[in-house]
Design an enzyme around this catalytic site. Structure first.
Site, short mmCIF file in Angstrom:
data_model
loop_
_atom_site.label_atom_id
_atom_site.label_comp_id
_atom_site.label_asym_id
_atom_site.label_seq_id
_atom_site.Cartn_x
_atom_site.Cartn_y
_atom_site.Cartn_z
CB THR A 135 -1.13 0.47 1.62
OG1 THR A 135 -1.75 -0.63 1.42
CG2 THR A 135 -1.77 1.13 1.29
CB SER A 185 -8.37 -1.41 -3.11
OG SER A 185 -9.12 -1.56 -2.05
CB ILE A 212 4.09 -1.53 5.89
CG1 ILE A 212 3.47 -0.81 4.60
CG2 ILE A 212 4.57 -2.59 5.59
CD1 ILE A 212 3.09 -1.02 3.25
NE ARG A 241 -8.31 -9.55 -2.14
CZ ARG A 241 -8.23 -9.31 -3.28
NH1 ARG A 241 -8.51 -10.11 -4.01
NH2 ARG A 241 -7.51 -7.70 -3.27
NE ARG A 259 -29.05 -4.93 32.15
CZ ARG A 259 -28.05 -3.72 32.89
NH1 ARG A 259 -26.94 -4.93 33.97
NH2 ARG A 259 -28.89 -2.96 32.88
CG HIS A 303 -36.83 -7.74 25.70
ND1 HIS A 303 -38.48 -7.47 26.29
CD2 HIS A 303 -36.87 -8.12 27.26
CE1 HIS A 303 -38.60 -7.13 27.55
NE2 HIS A 303 -37.56 -7.41 27.74
N GLY A 343 -26.87 -2.51 24.94
CA GLY A 343 -27.36 -1.22 25.03
C GLY A 343 -26.10 -0.18 24.84
CD GLU A 392 -4.27 -8.85 2.51
OE1 GLU A 392 -3.70 -8.25 1.34
OE2 GLU A 392 -3.17 -9.04 3.39
CB SER A 437 -16.94 -4.12 0.76
OG SER A 437 -16.72 -4.72 2.24
#
Length: 384
Positions: A133, A139, A164, A250, A275, A285, A346, A370, A373
């Site tokens: 890089t 990329s 690096i 990857r 909890r 819940h 929370g 690497e 997305s």
């Protein structure tokens, strides 16, 4: 271990290394994660040395150079997932020599492999770094501008690298530079350098959002001489070697992301069971239960895709598309699951008193390194 791992039966040796790494992650890595997150720009070299003594830092290197011999990507995924369950940054740091070794194994001569890989094995290994890089090239590795110009008996390297991992700490470096600036990927070559090479200097540690146990720096090359014997593979083959490395890295990073996601999910699940809110356990819940169900489903699917990609690569198939799919799915799963863990806890999830906020910051890197997305989607779309 994920139950889905048993879709591919493990050998006794695989079970042993996975169990070793699970125990090391639980007893040594997890208790130190917050410490090195707070330290910000310091790597856990004591943990690296402890891991080296039990064979974790060289498990992925060939036996002929003193390594553990688990050169298959499938086993590497099993290990990386366990270590990064302990802590993503520390887990990736402990296995960083594997990333250095991949291009050496792909392009190196017998003499180069012996000289550069044997010092990575045993109880006192050297540290390594892979320098690709640049400030203007992330990329898009084919667009690097660091140059390697032929001179008497070798090359002069000029330029700059950024972000690096292990730079400054590492003793050994694989550096990618342009031997033919007029060409893109076919003009990239790879070089092997020692830390004390004249003209090679390092910037200050770069402060990061997460995975702070891996310290990154810039590297500056001011007429750095590399002899002909320091070139890794033929001229112009560096990009080919890098892409082969990416196919492995990857998939392994997908395993790392899955480990981080599993850690966050398990923590959130335990919290939800223990909890109470509004007179009943949090897990009762529906919104929370459904969120946890989504988290579990995403983790299992990411893990299965990762192992499938690893098996295909180990079998000799062209796994570039699967590697990109695995990294995309696993990294975005890690981000979604760590976010879900923070949401489940929370206000406590937002607090540094609990580890899930750190894991969410750590997970973000998996969507970037690497190949982001977006780049993974581009790679996949071009191979449809």
């Amino acid at each position: 271990m994920h139950t889905s791992t048993e879709a591919w039966p493990l050998t006794d040796e695989q079970r042993a290394i996975v169990e070793l790494c699970r125990e090391f992650a639980e007893k040594e890595i997890r208790p130190r994660g917050r410490e090195f997150d707070e330290r910000d720009v310091e790597s856990p070299v004591d943990l690296f040395q402890a891991a080296a003594k039990v064979g974790i830092t060289d498990f992925m290197l060939p036996v002929e150079y003193g390594g553990g011999g688990f050169t298959d990507v499938f086993t590497q995924c099993l290990v990386q997932e366990q270590l990064c369950w302990g802590d993503p940054g520390i887990g990736n740091f402990l296995c960083s020599n594997g990333f250095f070794a991949d291009p050496v194994l792909a392009l190196g001569t017998a003499e180069q492999k012996e000289h550069w890989l044997r010092p990575l094995c045993g109880p006192h290994p050297r540290y390594t770094a892979l320098a690709t890089t640049e400030p203007g090239s992330g990329s898009d590795a084919a667009s690097i501008s660091t140059s390697a110009t032929r001179t008497g008996g070798g090359y002069l390297i000029r330029g700059q690298k950024a972000w690096i991992s292990n730079a400054g700490l590492a003793d050994q470096y694989v550096v990618f530079a342009k031997t033919d600036p007029a060409r893109r990927s076919s003009g990239v070559s790879a070089f092997l350098l020692h830390k004390d090479t004249a003209g090679m200097t390092f910037g200050e540690p770069m402060r990061k959002m997460g995975q702070r146990a891996i310290v990154c720096r810039e590297i500056f090359f001011d007429d750095v001489f590399v002899p002909e014997s320091g070139r890794l593979g033929p001229e112009g083959q560096g990009f080919h070697g890098l892409m082969k490395t990416f196919d492995v890295s990857r998939i392994v990073l997908a395993a790392a992301a899955t480990g981080a996601a599993r850690a966050a999910y398990e923590y959130a699940l335990r919290y939800a069971r223990e909890r109470s809110q509004f007179g009943k356990p949090v897990i009762e819940h529906q919104a929370v239960a459904f969120r946890l169900a989504d988290m579990a489903t995403r983790i299992e699917s990411a893990w299965l895709l990762t192992l499938h990609a690893a098996r295909q690569l180990d079998a000799g198939a062209d796994a570039g598309k699967l590697a990109a799919m695995a990294k995309l799915q696993a990294s975005e799963t890690a981000m979604a699951v760590t976010w879900g863990a923070v949401q489940t806890l929370g206000g406590w999830g937002y607090s540094r008193e609990y580890p899930v906020e750190q894991w969410m910051r750590d997970a973000k890197l998996e969507e970037i390194e690497e190949g982001t997305s977006d780049i993974m989607r581009l790679v996949i779309s071009r191979r449809l």
